[in-house]
Design an enzyme around this catalytic site. Structure first.
Site, PDB file in Angstrom:
ATOM      1  N   LYS A 193      30.946  23.424  25.005  1.00  0.00           N
ATOM      2  CA  LYS A 193      30.636  22.040  25.358  1.00  0.00           C
ATOM      3  C   LYS A 193      29.588  21.437  24.413  1.00  0.00           C
ATOM      4  CE  LYS A 193      29.507  21.481  29.674  1.00  0.00           C
ATOM      5  NZ  LYS A 193      29.016  21.089  31.033  1.00  0.00           N
TER       6      LYS A 193
ATOM      7  N   HIS B 282      33.229  31.708  32.003  1.00  0.00           N
ATOM      8  CA  HIS B 282      31.923  31.783  32.628  1.00  0.00           C
ATOM      9  C   HIS B 282      30.972  30.776  31.972  1.00  0.00           C
ATOM     10  CE1 HIS B 282      33.529  35.852  33.727  1.00  0.00           C
ATOM     11  NE2 HIS B 282      33.053  35.438  34.875  1.00  0.00           N
TER      12      HIS B 282
ATOM     13  N   LYS C 181      35.695  43.724  44.749  1.00  0.00           N
ATOM     14  CA  LYS C 181      34.785  44.618  44.044  1.00  0.00           C
ATOM     15  C   LYS C 181      34.025  45.528  45.013  1.00  0.00           C
ATOM     16  CE  LYS C 181      35.187  43.644  39.618  1.00  0.00           C
ATOM     17  NZ  LYS C 181      35.502  44.684  38.596  1.00  0.00           N
TER      18      LYS C 181
ATOM     19  N   GLY D 191      40.062  42.877  27.265  1.00  0.00           N
ATOM     20  CA  GLY D 191      39.116  41.865  27.709  1.00  0.00           C
ATOM     21  C   GLY D 191      37.787  41.970  26.986  1.00  0.00           C
TER      22      GLY D 191
ATOM     23  N   ALA E  77      41.077  46.975  28.492  1.00  0.00           N
ATOM     24  CA  ALA E  77      40.631  47.173  27.108  1.00  0.00           C
ATOM     25  C   ALA E  77      40.805  45.939  26.238  1.00  0.00           C
ATOM     26  CB  ALA E  77      41.390  48.349  26.485  1.00  0.00           C
TER      27      ALA E  77
ATOM     28  N   VAL F 195      34.719  42.818  28.063  1.00  0.00           N
ATOM     29  CA  VAL F 195      33.978  44.053  28.316  1.00  0.00           C
ATOM     30  C   VAL F 195      34.672  45.224  27.644  1.00  0.00           C
ATOM     31  CG1 VAL F 195      33.250  45.687  30.092  1.00  0.00           C
ATOM     32  CG2 VAL F 195      32.914  43.238  30.453  1.00  0.00           C
TER      33      VAL F 195
ATOM     34  N   TYR G 188      36.820  37.527  45.054  1.00  0.00           N
ATOM     35  CA  TYR G 188      36.537  38.459  43.958  1.00  0.00           C
ATOM     36  C   TYR G 188      35.498  39.484  44.391  1.00  0.00           C
ATOM     37  CZ  TYR G 188      34.935  39.924  39.290  1.00  0.00           C
ATOM     38  OH  TYR G 188      34.584  40.657  38.183  1.00  0.00           O
TER      39      TYR G 188
ATOM     40  N   LEU H 228      33.188  49.530  37.197  1.00  0.00           N
ATOM     41  CA  LEU H 228      32.305  48.380  36.973  1.00  0.00           C
ATOM     42  C   LEU H 228      32.458  47.368  38.099  1.00  0.00           C
ATOM     43  CD1 LEU H 228      32.638  47.850  33.114  1.00  0.00           C
ATOM     44  CD2 LEU H 228      30.903  49.119  34.385  1.00  0.00           C
TER      45      LEU H 228
END
Length: 306
Positions: A184, A176, A136, A10, A8, A12, A132, A101
């Site tokens: 940047k 990401h 998942k 993060g 919660a 998403v 990762y 998810l």
């Protein structure tokens, strides 16, 4: 309903919590000190105490290509533990409704695009984020096995494409692509830099969806859970080259410099576009355009710490 949202704090999770449909419910959003997902005992104790009606599993160790390459053990082991503990505890305690998810990293690296739900486990994974992805896939298959063994359980998996948005991380070493590019290019603008570097040729294609769109799809899943497919992609249905993402961010930021390419750097998969046919037949499409999503994310970035 009483809804538990893991992860919660993060990006998403925060987008889920602020969605108006989800916010109408009683939301459980435990911190790590309240429920450490790496501890089987803590997870079982929390779930047994609070007994949610529904779980949205959005927690995980996440990061960009650099973080995945540097820490493959952690990305595999930490995520396997988190997924096993949470899903296993729900099964043990009879908590029967979940949206888990996943990630488009679950798909084989050389599978034909767009990537349809049946392609999971049909080929070799992309090495740069394999750990990762394996974790998942394990979570999705565990949900599938539980439903197969006991049809009273409904543990369904949404597989979103790459995400970005408000509450994102902007650290260039761990973020990401889109938040890293926003930082940047904004710093290049502020510092008067004439050039910005792009890893690789910039021709690799990616599908990035605004995180608020995922929250919208999850909210529809809550309301229409019976008709939600067991495994379903959530994406745009279109992709853009890395060069096009850089150009879009530059347009929103107002940067007029040029881009140079470092061909020695890793770029990951050449293309990763999910099929949205199943989601569209279910009645959902993404709503936020690329430029609009970048504008919202840039605004959040510029207001960090204010």
């Amino acid at each position: 309903m009483k809804i538990l949202i893991t992860g919660a704090t993060g990006m998403v999770g925060k987008n889920l919590i602020e969605h108006p449909v989800i916010a109408q419910n009683e939301i459980l959003k435990p911190t790590r000190s309240e429920m450490d997902l790496s501890s089987k005992e803590q997870v079982e104790t929390y779930l047994d105490t609070h007994r949610p009606d529904f779980v949205i599993h959005a927690a995980g160790r996440v990061g960009g290509i650099q973080a995945n390459i540097k820490n493959p053990v952690a990305f595999l082991v930490d995520n396997v533990d988190i997924n096993r503990n949470l899903i296993g505890a729900c099964y043990k305690l009879g908590i029967k409704k979940m949206i888990n998810l996943g990630t488009s990293c679950m798909y084989p690296r050389n599978a034909p695009n767009p990537l349809s739900e049946g392609m999971v486990l049909q080929g070799e994974l992309e090495p740069t984020n394999e750990g990762y992805a394996i974790a998942k896939i394990m979570a999705q298959r565990l949900c599938h096995y539980i439903m197969k063994e006991d049809q009273s359980f409904h543990f369904k998996t949404m597989i979103p494409c790459n995400l970005y948005g408000r509450y994102d991380h902007f650290d260039p070493q761990n973020s990401h692509m889109i938040p890293a590019v926003i930082r940047k290019i904004h710093e290049a603008l502020v510092n008067g830099c004439a050039e910005v570097e792009i890893w690789g040729s910039g021709e690799a294609r990616r599908e990035f969806m605004y995180a608020g769109d995922l929250a919208d799809c999850v909210s529809k899943g809550l309301v229409n859970f019976e008709t939600l497919p067991g495994v379903m992609n959530v994406g745009l249905g279109v992709d853009y080259s890395v060069n096009e993402y850089y150009q879009a961010v530059a347009e929103v930021v107002g940067y007029k410099g040029k881009f140079i390419h470092d061909l020695s750097k890793p770029v990951g998969m050449k293309q990763k576009l999910v099929s949205t046919k199943l989601a569209e037949s279910w009645g959902w499409r993404s709503k936020v355009s690329l430029h609009s999503g970048i504008e919202k994310t840039l605004s959040y970035y510029l207001n960090l710490g204010k």
